[in-house]
Design a protein around this motif. Structure first.
Motif, PDB file in Angstrom:
ATOM      1  N   VAL A  29       0.821  -1.202   0.000  1.00 54.14           N
ATOM      2  CA  VAL A  29       0.000   0.000   0.000  1.00 54.14           C
ATOM      3  C   VAL A  29       0.858   1.256   0.000  1.00 54.14           C
ATOM      4  O   VAL A  29       0.693   2.138  -0.839  1.00 54.14           O
ATOM      5  CB  VAL A  29      -0.948   0.014   1.220  1.00 54.14           C
ATOM      6  CG1 VAL A  29      -1.763   1.283   1.245  1.00 54.14           C
ATOM      7  CG2 VAL A  29      -1.856  -1.186   1.179  1.00 54.14           C
ATOM      8  N   THR A  33       1.571   1.409  -4.119  1.00 52.05           N
ATOM      9  CA  THR A  33       0.358   2.111  -4.523  1.00 52.05           C
ATOM     10  C   THR A  33       0.480   3.622  -4.441  1.00 52.05           C
ATOM     11  O   THR A  33      -0.011   4.331  -5.307  1.00 52.05           O
ATOM     12  CB  THR A  33      -0.825   1.650  -3.634  1.00 52.05           C
ATOM     13  OG1 THR A  33      -0.908   0.233  -3.708  1.00 52.05           O
ATOM     14  CG2 THR A  33      -2.122   2.244  -4.084  1.00 52.05           C
ATOM     15  N   MET A  34       1.137   4.140  -3.428  1.00 54.53           N
ATOM     16  CA  MET A  34       1.082   5.571  -3.161  1.00 54.53           C
ATOM     17  C   MET A  34       2.329   6.369  -3.561  1.00 54.53           C
ATOM     18  O   MET A  34       2.362   7.578  -3.375  1.00 54.53           O
ATOM     19  CB  MET A  34       0.815   5.789  -1.670  1.00 54.53           C
ATOM     20  CG  MET A  34      -0.454   5.113  -1.180  1.00 54.53           C
ATOM     21  SD  MET A  34      -1.930   5.625  -2.045  1.00 54.53           S
ATOM     22  CE  MET A  34      -2.230   7.189  -1.305  1.00 54.53           C
ATOM     23  N   MET A 106      -8.846  -0.063  -3.819  1.00 55.18           N
ATOM     24  CA  MET A 106      -7.721   0.684  -4.371  1.00 55.18           C
ATOM     25  C   MET A 106      -6.508  -0.234  -4.563  1.00 55.18           C
ATOM     26  O   MET A 106      -5.787  -0.131  -5.548  1.00 55.18           O
ATOM     27  CB  MET A 106      -7.346   1.852  -3.460  1.00 55.18           C
ATOM     28  CG  MET A 106      -6.152   2.643  -3.937  1.00 55.18           C
ATOM     29  SD  MET A 106      -5.692   3.973  -2.847  1.00 55.18           S
ATOM     30  CE  MET A 106      -5.072   3.099  -1.430  1.00 55.18           C
ATOM     31  N   TYR A 107      -6.289  -1.145  -3.637  1.00 55.21           N
ATOM     32  CA  TYR A 107      -5.148  -2.053  -3.735  1.00 55.21           C
ATOM     33  C   TYR A 107      -5.286  -2.959  -4.952  1.00 55.21           C
ATOM     34  O   TYR A 107      -4.326  -3.196  -5.672  1.00 55.21           O
ATOM     35  CB  TYR A 107      -5.003  -2.906  -2.479  1.00 55.21           C
ATOM     36  CG  TYR A 107      -5.064  -2.162  -1.180  1.00 55.21           C
ATOM     37  CD1 TYR A 107      -4.628  -0.841  -1.076  1.00 55.21           C
ATOM     38  CD2 TYR A 107      -5.568  -2.754  -0.041  1.00 55.21           C
ATOM     39  CE1 TYR A 107      -4.687  -0.157   0.116  1.00 55.21           C
ATOM     40  CE2 TYR A 107      -5.626  -2.078   1.163  1.00 55.21           C
ATOM     41  CZ  TYR A 107      -5.187  -0.778   1.235  1.00 55.21           C
ATOM     42  OH  TYR A 107      -5.252  -0.115   2.412  1.00 55.21           O
ATOM     43  N   SER A 110      -4.766  -0.996  -8.087  1.00 57.94           N
ATOM     44  CA  SER A 110      -3.335  -0.743  -8.257  1.00 57.94           C
ATOM     45  C   SER A 110      -2.646  -1.979  -8.817  1.00 57.94           C
ATOM     46  O   SER A 110      -1.814  -1.886  -9.725  1.00 57.94           O
ATOM     47  CB  SER A 110      -2.712  -0.339  -6.923  1.00 57.94           C
ATOM     48  OG  SER A 110      -1.335  -0.172  -7.058  1.00 57.94           O
ATOM     49  N   ASP A 113      -3.428  -2.170 -12.432  1.00 59.24           N
ATOM     50  CA  ASP A 113      -2.631  -1.208 -13.211  1.00 59.24           C
ATOM     51  C   ASP A 113      -1.230  -1.746 -13.472  1.00 59.24           C
ATOM     52  O   ASP A 113      -0.709  -1.629 -14.582  1.00 59.24           O
ATOM     53  CB  ASP A 113      -2.548   0.134 -12.491  1.00 59.24           C
ATOM     54  CG  ASP A 113      -3.820   0.946 -12.621  1.00 59.24           C
ATOM     55  OD1 ASP A 113      -4.579   0.717 -13.590  1.00 59.24           O
ATOM     56  OD2 ASP A 113      -4.053   1.823 -11.764  1.00 59.24           O
ATOM     57  N   TYR A 114      -0.601  -2.311 -12.450  1.00 55.57           N
ATOM     58  CA  TYR A 114       0.724  -2.903 -12.638  1.00 55.57           C
ATOM     59  C   TYR A 114       0.652  -4.092 -13.598  1.00 55.57           C
ATOM     60  O   TYR A 114       1.506  -4.274 -14.457  1.00 55.57           O
ATOM     61  CB  TYR A 114       1.334  -3.349 -11.308  1.00 55.57           C
ATOM     62  CG  TYR A 114       1.924  -2.222 -10.514  1.00 55.57           C
ATOM     63  CD1 TYR A 114       3.078  -1.583 -10.939  1.00 55.57           C
ATOM     64  CD2 TYR A 114       1.336  -1.798  -9.332  1.00 55.57           C
ATOM     65  CE1 TYR A 114       3.631  -0.548 -10.214  1.00 55.57           C
ATOM     66  CE2 TYR A 114       1.880  -0.757  -8.603  1.00 55.57           C
ATOM     67  CZ  TYR A 114       3.024  -0.134  -9.041  1.00 55.57           C
ATOM     68  OH  TYR A 114       3.570   0.890  -8.326  1.00 55.57           O
ATOM     69  N   GLY A 128      -9.394  -6.052 -11.214  1.00 56.51           N
ATOM     70  CA  GLY A 128      -9.444  -5.652  -9.808  1.00 56.51           C
ATOM     71  C   GLY A 128     -10.573  -6.350  -9.073  1.00 56.51           C
ATOM     72  O   GLY A 128     -10.412  -6.813  -7.937  1.00 56.51           O
TER      73      GLY A 128
END
Length: 186
Positions: A29, A33-34, A106-107, A110, A113-114, A128
């Motif tokens: 996270v 992610t951030m 969100m995780y 993410s 996305d990767y 997701g």
């Protein structure tokens, strides 16, 4: 009676499981992610932001570690907060925990996305959703099995961070620490 004790032991998480879960959440996270968002706020001084966040996390976790390690409450952290600080703060904790739980999507987004960078054209929201559903189903099977997966994922994340640092350190630009570049103007 020994079968019941064995079953209870298989349902409890060990300290290594809990430590791995914490490390996995921090890497997954906080870092994976951030980082882009953190760079947007702090510029090239993101490493200082992560260092400060790490210190604050450790300092805020110390009381929780001592309480969790010495007092086993049936309701977990909610019961700990209710006993030590009252029902009102326990209610606040519930709402904060609800927001954190809703952020689980969100995780998985993410991750999608990767994954999309490896396999272009993947539907990010669908992937997701599938990952979140699979993780939910894994937790229905048992927390110990979820902890085992987390242990494997923690090793994968640590290897990924190690590779990122190993290959990325050679690409640091000479003016990286220049005062006008390092800390952005407010």
């Amino acid at each position: 009676m020994s079968q019941q004790t064995t079953a209870e032991t298989n349902q409890k998480l060990s300290r290594a499981d809990l430590f791995s879960m914490a490390i996995g959440q921090i890497i997954g996270v906080g870092i994976m992610t951030m980082t882009g968002i953190a760079i947007g706020f702090t510029g090239r001084s993101v490493n200082l932001a992560y260092l400060l966040a790490g210190v604050l996390t450790i300092l805020s976790a110390i009381p929780q570690i001592y309480i969790g390690g010495t007092a086993n409450f049936p309701g977990g952290q909610y019961s700990q907060i209710a006993v030590l600080s009252g029902q009102r703060l326990a209610g606040v904790y519930t709402f904060v925990n609800l927001a954190m739980t809703l952020a689980l999507s969100m995780y998985t987004l993410s991750f999608a996305d990767y994954f999309m960078s490896l396999v272009p054209g993947v539907n990010v929201k669908l992937l997701g959703f599938v990952v979140l559903t699979a993780l939910f189903a894994l937790h229905l099977v048992g927390v110990k099995q979820a902890a085992r997966l987390q242990n494997v994922l923690c090793v994968v994340l640590a290897v990924a961070i190690g590779a990122y640092v190993t290959f990325g350190v050679t690409h640091i630009q000479p003016d990286y620490f220049a005062p006008d570049q390092f800390i952005p103007a407010v």
